[in-house]
Design a protein around this motif. Structure first.
Motif, PDB file in Angstrom:
ATOM      1  N   MET A   1      72.588   0.371  42.082  1.00 32.03           N
ATOM      2  CA  MET A   1      71.306   0.679  42.687  1.00 32.03           C
ATOM      3  C   MET A   1      71.511   1.744  43.741  1.00 32.03           C
ATOM      4  SD  MET A   1      69.392  -2.986  43.129  1.00 32.03           S
ATOM      5  CE  MET A   1      67.889  -2.144  43.540  1.00 32.03           C
ATOM      6  N   ASN A   2      70.447   2.476  43.979  1.00 32.13           N
ATOM      7  CA  ASN A   2      70.462   3.517  44.999  1.00 32.13           C
ATOM      8  C   ASN A   2      69.343   3.278  45.998  1.00 32.13           C
ATOM      9  OD1 ASN A   2      72.565   5.202  43.793  1.00 32.13           O
ATOM     10  ND2 ASN A   2      71.069   5.523  42.163  1.00 32.13           N
ATOM     11  N   VAL A   3      69.492   3.831  47.193  1.00 37.34           N
ATOM     12  CA  VAL A   3      68.442   3.739  48.197  1.00 37.34           C
ATOM     13  C   VAL A   3      67.162   4.308  47.592  1.00 37.34           C
ATOM     14  CG1 VAL A   3      67.673   4.567  50.447  1.00 37.34           C
ATOM     15  CG2 VAL A   3      70.059   3.869  50.123  1.00 37.34           C
ATOM     16  N   ASP A   5      65.468   2.874  45.135  1.00 35.84           N
ATOM     17  CA  ASP A   5      65.195   2.234  43.843  1.00 35.84           C
ATOM     18  C   ASP A   5      64.284   1.044  44.060  1.00 35.84           C
ATOM     19  OD1 ASP A   5      66.826   4.033  42.582  1.00 35.84           O
ATOM     20  OD2 ASP A   5      68.432   2.603  42.136  1.00 35.84           O
TER      21      ASP A   5
END
Length: 90
Positions: A1-3, A5
């Protein structure tokens, strides 16, 4: 996951009981029992309440179970029971 998402969560579903020593079972029509050495808890907002209950129970009883918690909120100010969560961290 990314900031940034997004993750969609729904309401709690089903029944799960923690019996101690890493043992879980349900109360459904097709019962099961599992024993685990690691437990992953995922929650958001007020969903922290049952997760804290399980985590605190594991730690108080001295169970040899590794607990990982992913707790989601919109802001830092939205974190409920932060003092209790911080007390569980070792």
């Amino acid at each position: 996951m990314n900031v940034g998402d997004k993750v969609k969560f729904g309401p709690p579903v089903g029944y799960l009981r923690y019996n101690g020593n890493g043992s879980f079972n349900n109360n459904e029509t097709t019962p099961f029992e599992h024993t685990k050495t690691e437990l992953g808890l995922v929650c958001g907002g007020t969903g922290i309440t049952p997760c804290l209950a399980v985590a605190e129970s594991c730690l108080k009883s001295g169970d040899k179970i590794k607990i990982s918690l992913l707790y989601f909120n919109k802001t830092l100010d939205d974190i409920l029971a932060k003092d209790r969560i911080d007390a569980l961290v070792k």
